[in-house]
Design a protein around this motif. Structure first.
Motif, PDB file in Angstrom:
ATOM      1  N   ALA A   1       2.566  50.326   6.647  1.00  0.00           N
ATOM      2  CA  ALA A   1       1.491  50.185   5.788  1.00  0.00           C
ATOM      3  C   ALA A   1       0.477  49.057   6.653  1.00  0.00           C
ATOM      4  O   ALA A   1      -0.840  49.582   6.634  1.00  0.00           O
ATOM      5  CB  ALA A   1       1.536  49.436   4.325  1.00  0.00           C
ATOM      6  N   LYS A   2       0.847  48.275   7.218  1.00  0.00           N
ATOM      7  CA  LYS A   2       0.119  47.080   7.782  1.00  0.00           C
ATOM      8  C   LYS A   2      -0.341  47.669   9.146  1.00  0.00           C
ATOM      9  O   LYS A   2      -1.809  47.481   9.304  1.00  0.00           O
ATOM     10  CB  LYS A   2       0.856  46.000   8.180  1.00  0.00           C
ATOM     11  N   LEU A   3       0.251  48.749   9.520  1.00  0.00           N
ATOM     12  CA  LEU A   3      -0.292  49.077  11.172  1.00  0.00           C
ATOM     13  C   LEU A   3      -0.875  50.585  11.108  1.00  0.00           C
ATOM     14  O   LEU A   3      -0.750  51.149  11.937  1.00  0.00           O
ATOM     15  CB  LEU A   3       0.836  49.209  11.991  1.00  0.00           C
ATOM     16  N   ALA A   4      -1.036  51.051   9.921  1.00  0.00           N
ATOM     17  CA  ALA A   4      -1.584  52.327   9.618  1.00  0.00           C
ATOM     18  C   ALA A   4      -2.660  52.806  10.445  1.00  0.00           C
ATOM     19  O   ALA A   4      -2.834  54.092  11.115  1.00  0.00           O
ATOM     20  CB  ALA A   4      -2.031  52.813   8.203  1.00  0.00           C
ATOM     21  N   GLU A   5      -3.569  51.987  10.660  1.00  0.00           N
ATOM     22  CA  GLU A   5      -4.874  52.534  11.604  1.00  0.00           C
ATOM     23  C   GLU A   5      -4.682  52.404  12.769  1.00  0.00           C
ATOM     24  O   GLU A   5      -5.260  53.193  13.720  1.00  0.00           O
ATOM     25  CB  GLU A   5      -5.732  51.115  11.220  1.00  0.00           C
ATOM     26  N   PHE A   6      -3.245  52.193  13.442  1.00  0.00           N
ATOM     27  CA  PHE A   6      -2.993  52.523  15.074  1.00  0.00           C
ATOM     28  C   PHE A   6      -2.394  53.579  14.967  1.00  0.00           C
ATOM     29  O   PHE A   6      -2.189  54.202  16.401  1.00  0.00           O
ATOM     30  CB  PHE A   6      -2.113  51.305  15.393  1.00  0.00           C
ATOM     31  N   GLY A   7      -1.971  54.410  13.998  1.00  0.00           N
ATOM     32  CA  GLY A   7      -1.575  55.894  13.933  1.00  0.00           C
ATOM     33  C   GLY A   7      -0.368  56.054  14.713  1.00  0.00           C
ATOM     34  O   GLY A   7       0.535  55.388  14.777  1.00  0.00           O
ATOM     35  N   SER A   8      -0.064  57.295  15.672  1.00  0.00           N
ATOM     36  CA  SER A   8       0.959  57.343  16.226  1.00  0.00           C
ATOM     37  C   SER A   8       1.220  56.477  17.638  1.00  0.00           C
ATOM     38  O   SER A   8       2.233  56.770  18.036  1.00  0.00           O
ATOM     39  CB  SER A   8       0.958  58.958  16.731  1.00  0.00           C
ATOM     40  N   GLN A   9       0.337  55.535  17.843  1.00  0.00           N
ATOM     41  CA  GLN A   9       0.721  54.790  18.950  1.00  0.00           C
ATOM     42  C   GLN A   9       1.598  53.803  18.643  1.00  0.00           C
ATOM     43  O   GLN A   9       2.430  53.378  19.295  1.00  0.00           O
ATOM     44  CB  GLN A   9      -0.773  53.842  18.910  1.00  0.00           C
TER      45      GLN A   9
END
Length: 373
Positions: free
Chosen positions: A134-142
């Protein structure tokens, strides 16, 4: 019955079963592994909150990235330099906690224009994994999560407060004779558990001076972890580097005559205690790191030691003071705890490794204490 009481009851039943299977005596490292990592029940495997600045949030302790975003932003300078020095494009974080450090590193590496192919997270906790996602969702598949070690890995490894949570063996010198400390069932105690020491051939790497009784730890699992990491980095074409930040000492201080009660501590609701046999599954259990043993484990496995220093010196070498000067007053005050001698600055240390020929890592440019390991 409260949720906490129910969890502790189930956890104790699991521990009692393990003690029975071990003929009535369970070595402390096996107990610690159950208490922390038993699926669904152990401290890092259950649903209870762990990380946060205040106990009111349900947290038990605060880590550096939770304390100040300047921690990860500053550490990113070292990660970026190491990625360049090793010509690699992946970061590996072990024990990513709430995901705060990953967020800070990814954000700063992105700002620096660092070409990062992938950010890999290795974490035993499925509940923390959900929070991280949830915290890192903005970085997607990276960002990718792995449940087991790959055969080979390349890139830069980061571990903040990971080594201290690895199970340790307890050794107790009683009237000159070394014993290993284990856990037994004791129905007369509140939690149904008690200590029992048994004579052992195991010894600490350094015999503490004096004839007094002495309790201490040996950290075979932490050292084996570093050796396994070295094996996988060296198995890849490009290899990489690794940086571990944790509280601890070099060997001469770790086995100091006055440290006769050992370093095992528990943390719950931002309070510390020294009894891991109470509230099993509801509180963290840690031990300070013997950085000499960790450095030797990496070196013996083929890694070069880049440096060893205090967290304060490491972060200042990487420009934390300049970041603080450009920050608001509250943010400066929070970041000050990262480098203050009576907070995290001196107790926490940093050790760095690399597969490549030694380069002058910026974090160890001044104040390197490798000679004290």
């Amino acid at each position: 019955m409260t949720e906490a009481h129910s969890l502790t009851t189930a956890m104790l039943a699991r521990v009692h079963k393990a003690i029975l299977a071990a003929d009535g005596w369970l070595p402390f490292d096996q107990f610690m592994a159950l208490a922390l990592y038993e699926p669904g029940l152990g401290y890092y495997a259950n649903q209870h909150p762990k990380f946060g600045r205040m106990p009111q949030s349900g947290s038990d302790f605060v880590t550096a990235p939770e304390l100040s975003p300047l921690f990860g932003a500053t550490l990113a300078q070292q990660v970026a330099e190491a990625l360049s020095a090793t010509d690699t494009d992946e970061v590996w974080e072990f024990g990513a906690g709430s995901g705060a450090l990953a967020y800070q590193l990814l954000s700063e590496l992105q700002r620096l224009g660092c070409k990062l192919k992938r950010y890999n997270i290795m974490d035993l906790s499925s509940t923390l994994k959900a929070r991280q996602q949830a915290k890192l969702a903005e970085f997607g598949s990276q960002v990718q999560w792995l449940s087991q070690w790959p055969e080979a890995m390349q890139g830069v490894v980061v571990g903040n407060e990971v080594l201290d949570a690895m199970p340790v063996k307890l050794l107790h010198r009683i009237q000159g004779v070394w014993h290993e400390r284990g856990v037994v069932v004791a129905h007369e105690t509140p939690d149904g558990l008690a200590w029992e020491d048994r004579p052992t051939a195991l010894r600490p790497p350094l015999e503490p001076v004096g004839e007094h009784d002495y309790l201490t730890e040996i950290q075979a699992q932490g050292e084996a972890f570093v050796a396994s990491l070295a094996e996988r980095l060296l198995a890849s074409e490009k290899g990489g580097a690794a940086f571990f930040l944790d509280y601890g000492f070099p060997e001469s201080e770790f086995f100091h005559p006055e440290r006769h009660m050992g370093t095992v501590m528990c943390h719950q609701a931002h309070k510390a205690d020294a009894n891991p046999l109470a509230a099993v599954g509801l509180k963290d259990i840690t031990a300070h790191v013997n950085f000499t043993g960790i450095a030797l484990a990496g070196q013996d496995a083929g890694l070069n030691v880049l440096g060893y220093t205090s967290q304060a010196r490491f972060l200042l070498n990487l420009g934390l003071a300049e970041r603080m000067a450009a920050s608001a007053l509250l943010e400066r005050a929070q970041a000050m705890k990262l480098i203050s001698e009576h907070e995290m600055g001196e107790l926490f240390k940093v050790v760095g490794f690399a597969t490549h020929a030694h380069w002058q890592a910026q974090g160890f440019a001044a104040g390197d204490r490798s000679h004290r390991l």
